[in-house]
Design a protein around this motif. Structure first.
Motif, PDB file in Angstrom:
ATOM      1  N   ALA A  98       0.754  -1.546   0.162  1.00  0.00           N
ATOM      2  CA  ALA A  98       0.462   0.155  -0.005  1.00  0.00           C
ATOM      3  C   ALA A  98       0.937   1.136  -0.052  1.00  0.00           C
ATOM      4  O   ALA A  98       0.291   2.179  -0.207  1.00  0.00           O
ATOM      5  N   VAL A  99       2.443   1.174   0.393  1.00  0.00           N
ATOM      6  CA  VAL A  99       2.958   2.195   0.470  1.00  0.00           C
ATOM      7  C   VAL A  99       3.346   2.598  -0.997  1.00  0.00           C
ATOM      8  O   VAL A  99       3.006   3.812  -1.037  1.00  0.00           O
ATOM      9  N   ASP A 100       3.338   1.868  -2.030  1.00  0.00           N
ATOM     10  CA  ASP A 100       3.342   1.741  -3.494  1.00  0.00           C
ATOM     11  C   ASP A 100       1.779   2.568  -3.659  1.00  0.00           C
ATOM     12  O   ASP A 100       2.296   2.928  -4.888  1.00  0.00           O
ATOM     13  N   ASN A 101       1.136   2.040  -3.535  1.00  0.00           N
ATOM     14  CA  ASN A 101       0.218   2.315  -4.648  1.00  0.00           C
ATOM     15  C   ASN A 101      -1.761   2.278  -3.775  1.00  0.00           C
ATOM     16  O   ASN A 101      -2.586   2.330  -4.168  1.00  0.00           O
ATOM     17  N   GLY A 102      -1.278   2.683  -3.049  1.00  0.00           N
ATOM     18  CA  GLY A 102      -2.348   3.485  -2.209  1.00  0.00           C
ATOM     19  C   GLY A 102      -1.958   4.484  -0.406  1.00  0.00           C
ATOM     20  O   GLY A 102      -1.648   5.479  -0.595  1.00  0.00           O
ATOM     21  N   VAL A 103      -2.376   4.075   0.578  1.00  0.00           N
ATOM     22  CA  VAL A 103      -1.857   4.558   2.119  1.00  0.00           C
ATOM     23  C   VAL A 103      -1.630   4.090   3.003  1.00  0.00           C
ATOM     24  O   VAL A 103      -3.043   2.989   3.360  1.00  0.00           O
ATOM     25  N   VAL A 104      -0.774   4.201   3.612  1.00  0.00           N
ATOM     26  CA  VAL A 104      -0.930   3.123   4.792  1.00  0.00           C
ATOM     27  C   VAL A 104      -1.219   4.383   5.765  1.00  0.00           C
ATOM     28  O   VAL A 104      -0.255   5.393   6.233  1.00  0.00           O
ATOM     29  N   VAL A 105      -1.792   4.670   7.782  1.00  0.00           N
ATOM     30  CA  VAL A 105      -1.596   4.628   8.067  1.00  0.00           C
ATOM     31  C   VAL A 105      -0.673   4.351   9.635  1.00  0.00           C
ATOM     32  O   VAL A 105      -0.382   2.684   9.289  1.00  0.00           O
ATOM     33  N   VAL A 106       0.147   4.653  10.587  1.00  0.00           N
ATOM     34  CA  VAL A 106       1.030   4.670  11.501  1.00  0.00           C
ATOM     35  C   VAL A 106       1.039   4.749  12.580  1.00  0.00           C
ATOM     36  O   VAL A 106       1.755   6.049  12.601  1.00  0.00           O
ATOM     37  N   ASP A 107       0.851   4.536  13.681  1.00  0.00           N
ATOM     38  CA  ASP A 107       0.860   4.984  14.684  1.00  0.00           C
ATOM     39  C   ASP A 107       2.197   5.333  15.020  1.00  0.00           C
ATOM     40  O   ASP A 107       2.452   4.049  15.596  1.00  0.00           O
ATOM     41  N   LEU A 108       2.680   6.204  15.938  1.00  0.00           N
ATOM     42  CA  LEU A 108       4.495   6.340  16.056  1.00  0.00           C
ATOM     43  C   LEU A 108       4.489   7.443  17.498  1.00  0.00           C
ATOM     44  O   LEU A 108       5.176   8.481  17.599  1.00  0.00           O
ATOM     45  N   SER A 109       2.795   6.889  18.471  1.00  0.00           N
ATOM     46  CA  SER A 109       3.353   7.779  19.287  1.00  0.00           C
ATOM     47  C   SER A 109       3.774   7.472  20.627  1.00  0.00           C
ATOM     48  O   SER A 109       4.288   8.087  21.584  1.00  0.00           O
ATOM     49  N   ASP A 110       4.970   6.279  19.972  1.00  0.00           N
ATOM     50  CA  ASP A 110       6.633   5.984  20.578  1.00  0.00           C
ATOM     51  C   ASP A 110       7.155   7.341  20.695  1.00  0.00           C
ATOM     52  O   ASP A 110       8.570   6.961  20.881  1.00  0.00           O
ATOM     53  N   TYR A 111       7.480   7.688  19.209  1.00  0.00           N
ATOM     54  CA  TYR A 111       8.205   8.818  18.930  1.00  0.00           C
ATOM     55  C   TYR A 111       8.202   9.899  20.303  1.00  0.00           C
ATOM     56  O   TYR A 111       7.476  10.277  20.344  1.00  0.00           O
ATOM     57  N   GLY A 112       9.361  10.119  19.964  1.00  0.00           N
ATOM     58  CA  GLY A 112       9.953  11.104  20.892  1.00  0.00           C
ATOM     59  C   GLY A 112       9.337  13.180  20.929  1.00  0.00           C
ATOM     60  O   GLY A 112       8.955  13.456  19.494  1.00  0.00           O
ATOM     61  N   VAL A 169      10.138  16.512  16.592  1.00  0.00           N
ATOM     62  CA  VAL A 169       9.635  14.773  16.792  1.00  0.00           C
ATOM     63  C   VAL A 169      10.724  14.728  16.679  1.00  0.00           C
ATOM     64  O   VAL A 169      11.635  14.807  15.940  1.00  0.00           O
ATOM     65  N   VAL A 170      10.960  13.370  17.882  1.00  0.00           N
ATOM     66  CA  VAL A 170      13.164  12.596  17.946  1.00  0.00           C
ATOM     67  C   VAL A 170      12.370  11.161  17.431  1.00  0.00           C
ATOM     68  O   VAL A 170      11.403  10.852  18.457  1.00  0.00           O
ATOM     69  N   SER A 171      13.466  10.150  17.302  1.00  0.00           N
ATOM     70  CA  SER A 171      13.358   8.837  17.384  1.00  0.00           C
ATOM     71  C   SER A 171      13.101   8.742  19.397  1.00  0.00           C
ATOM     72  O   SER A 171      13.390   9.216  20.035  1.00  0.00           O
ATOM     73  N   PRO A 172      12.122   7.356  19.310  1.00  0.00           N
ATOM     74  CA  PRO A 172      12.028   7.147  20.204  1.00  0.00           C
ATOM     75  C   PRO A 172      12.806   7.105  21.713  1.00  0.00           C
ATOM     76  O   PRO A 172      12.849   7.297  22.773  1.00  0.00           O
ATOM     77  N   ILE A 173      14.568   7.169  20.812  1.00  0.00           N
ATOM     78  CA  ILE A 173      15.353   6.184  21.778  1.00  0.00           C
ATOM     79  C   ILE A 173      16.242   7.409  22.101  1.00  0.00           C
ATOM     80  O   ILE A 173      17.451   7.126  23.317  1.00  0.00           O
ATOM     81  N   THR A 174      16.382   8.953  21.587  1.00  0.00           N
ATOM     82  CA  THR A 174      16.931   9.492  21.665  1.00  0.00           C
ATOM     83  C   THR A 174      16.203  10.738  22.245  1.00  0.00           C
ATOM     84  O   THR A 174      16.512  12.106  22.908  1.00  0.00           O
ATOM     85  N   CYS A 175      14.557  10.400  22.545  1.00  0.00           N
ATOM     86  CA  CYS A 175      14.072  11.779  22.988  1.00  0.00           C
ATOM     87  C   CYS A 175      14.300  12.519  24.655  1.00  0.00           C
ATOM     88  O   CYS A 175      14.976  13.369  24.655  1.00  0.00           O
ATOM     89  N   LYS A 199       4.317  12.282  26.462  1.00  0.00           N
ATOM     90  CA  LYS A 199       3.102  11.188  26.519  1.00  0.00           C
ATOM     91  C   LYS A 199       1.571  11.717  26.512  1.00  0.00           C
ATOM     92  O   LYS A 199       0.958  11.736  27.050  1.00  0.00           O
ATOM     93  N   ARG A 200       1.916  13.465  26.635  1.00  0.00           N
ATOM     94  CA  ARG A 200       0.454  14.451  26.796  1.00  0.00           C
ATOM     95  C   ARG A 200      -0.321  14.660  25.485  1.00  0.00           C
ATOM     96  O   ARG A 200      -1.078  14.728  24.983  1.00  0.00           O
ATOM     97  N   THR A 201       0.559  13.935  24.621  1.00  0.00           N
ATOM     98  CA  THR A 201       0.466  13.728  22.548  1.00  0.00           C
ATOM     99  C   THR A 201       0.247  12.385  22.068  1.00  0.00           C
ATOM    100  O   THR A 201       0.554  11.336  22.035  1.00  0.00           O
ATOM    101  N   SER A 202      -0.316  11.990  21.071  1.00  0.00           N
ATOM    102  CA  SER A 202      -0.164  10.990  20.094  1.00  0.00           C
ATOM    103  C   SER A 202      -0.299  11.582  18.532  1.00  0.00           C
ATOM    104  O   SER A 202      -0.115  12.909  18.478  1.00  0.00           O
ATOM    105  N   MET A 203       0.475  10.805  17.631  1.00  0.00           N
ATOM    106  CA  MET A 203       0.591  10.788  16.806  1.00  0.00           C
ATOM    107  C   MET A 203       1.773   9.435  15.352  1.00  0.00           C
ATOM    108  O   MET A 203       1.249   8.592  16.304  1.00  0.00           O
TER     109      MET A 203
END
Length: 417
Positions: A98-112, A169-175, A199-203
């Protein structure tokens, strides 16, 4: 800021084979929905179409003129559900297609997510990272890189310049480490405040060629075609939603930053418009295939920011900033000795394996994925510039044959001519 009222469609319909399974829901919200039938059957349809009832997905409206997203997200902090990001929705290959021919949604709420506020925030970040923040206005954004004084890479950050703050927005391990590093460099007279608002937001992020169509269908089409990093704020049931052009993996697609209180509704709205959910396993595969460097792998003390190819995030003429002297010398004297490549492999190999040409060690593999359907082995690795170039054959590990190839993320990072 636009003052026109914007609405998500009150109803949406689509055909499905069965009720939406647990893994199709936002990981943090399924337990709230497992006893609810939020889809209602239309028995008049031969294909048994399902429609989302009135009130779903959302009613979206502009925020007040002096709107600050943090005002609302702070009140919602105690309501954030503790959860882990789904590793898979049992659809990894479908999602990658779907990345090539549609659309995906990804929960990146663990990102900083880091909020930098105060009167001196622009100058502060201008001095502490590689991008030119002084040339940005409210509603714009950019990539910037946090580096050591010798220009070794710490992390790439996706930055948005808002009315009262800059959101990073930064990577989970560097926040945590970046938050502490920034606080360390605040001098007594600096009017700067650093807050970790993860922790106050979702992404969520949208990736794929039909991302724009989804935004248009949700009456957010005014962002389509806008420059990378452009963003606007909205209010969903009185709670904040920020939508931005681009995401942490490419200039295409979009990022949605929101209060956790509306994350469930936003997730369902995106699924209702046809987005395919992608878990973290497939996301890591996509990261490697795209060539997006990651902390602890491609971004470490071993490699500098130019070896990582992050030209788009670097200003060469903004004056003094951390790592600037080293970067200037590397550019002036053509001192970049190695380069990050994609490597198409014939068989699996462990990250950390040496890369050789004619029996001589010329680099190191930093990431590996089995690829789609576990049949397309692919890696990222650093190779000495004089040893090999695109299309050349290398040996990875003991005897795995590889071919150096360009990757989409790094193709977007064009060095100055």
């Amino acid at each position: 800021m636009s003052c026109a009222t914007v609405f998500f469609p009150s109803t949406a319909s689509y055909t499905c084979r069965a009720a939406i399974p647990r893994r199709s829901l936002c990981p943090s919200s399924f337990h709230k929905l497992q006893n609810e039938a939020f889809l209602c059957r239309n028995d008049n349809s031969r294909n048994k179409k399902l429609s989302i009832p009135c009130g779903l997905p959302l009613d979206l409206s502009p925020p007040p003129i002096d709107y600050d997203p943090l005002d609302k997200t702070m009140a919602a902090e105690s309501k954030v559900a503790e959860h882990g990001i789904n590793k898979t929705f049992d659809n990894d290959d479908e999602a990658l297609d779907a990345v090539d021919n549609g659309v995906v949604v990804v929960d990146l709420s663990d990102y900083g997510r880091i909020r930098v506020s105060g009167e001196d925030r622009i100058q502060f970040l201008h001095n502490q990272s590689t991008a030119n923040f002084e040339c940005l206005c409210e509603g714009q954004g950019c990539d910037t890189v946090f580096v050591t004084p010798t220009a070794r890479t710490i992390d790439i950050s996706h930055a948005w310049v808002m009315k009262n703050a800059i959101s990073l927005v930064v990577s989970p391990i560097t926040c945590g480490s970046i938050t502490e590093m920034l606080r360390k460099y605040i001098f007594f007279a600096d009017k700067v405040e650093i807050q970790d608002i993860t922790k106050r937001t979702s992404m969520f992020v949208l990736v794929g060629p039909k991302s724009s169509k989804i935004l248009e269908d949700l009456n957010l089409g005014d962002l389509v075609g806008q420059p990378y990093g452009s963003h606007k704020h909205y209010s969903v049931s009185g709670m904040p939603l920020t939508v931005a052009v681009g995401n942490v993996i490419s200039q295409g697609g979009f990022t949605l930053l929101m209060s956790p209180e509306v994350a469930e509704s936003v997730w369902k709205a995106l699924l209702g418009q046809g987005a395919i959910p992608m878990g973290s396993n497939a996301w890591e595969t996509l990261r490697i295939l795209q060539g997006r460097p990651a902390p602890g792998k491609e971004l470490t003390d071993e490699f500098n920011v130019l070896e990582a190819g992050l030209w788009r995030a670097i200003s060469l003429n903004k004056g003094c900033y951390k790592g600037q002297e080293t970067i200037s010398r590397l550019v002036t004297y053509d001192g970049v000795k190695q380069r990050l490549w994609g490597i198409r492999l014939l068989s699996p190999v462990e990250p950390g394996s040496f890369i050789t040409v004619d029996g001589k060690k010329v680099g190191k593999l930093t990431s590996f994925t089995a690829g789609r359907k576990a049949s397309e082995p692919f890696g990222l690795g650093y190779v000495k510039r004089k040893a090999a170039s695109e299309g050349d054959t290398v040996i990875v590990g003991e005897n795995v044959v590889g071919t150096l190839v360009g990757v989409p993320f790094l193709r977007e990072q064009l060095p100055p001519s």
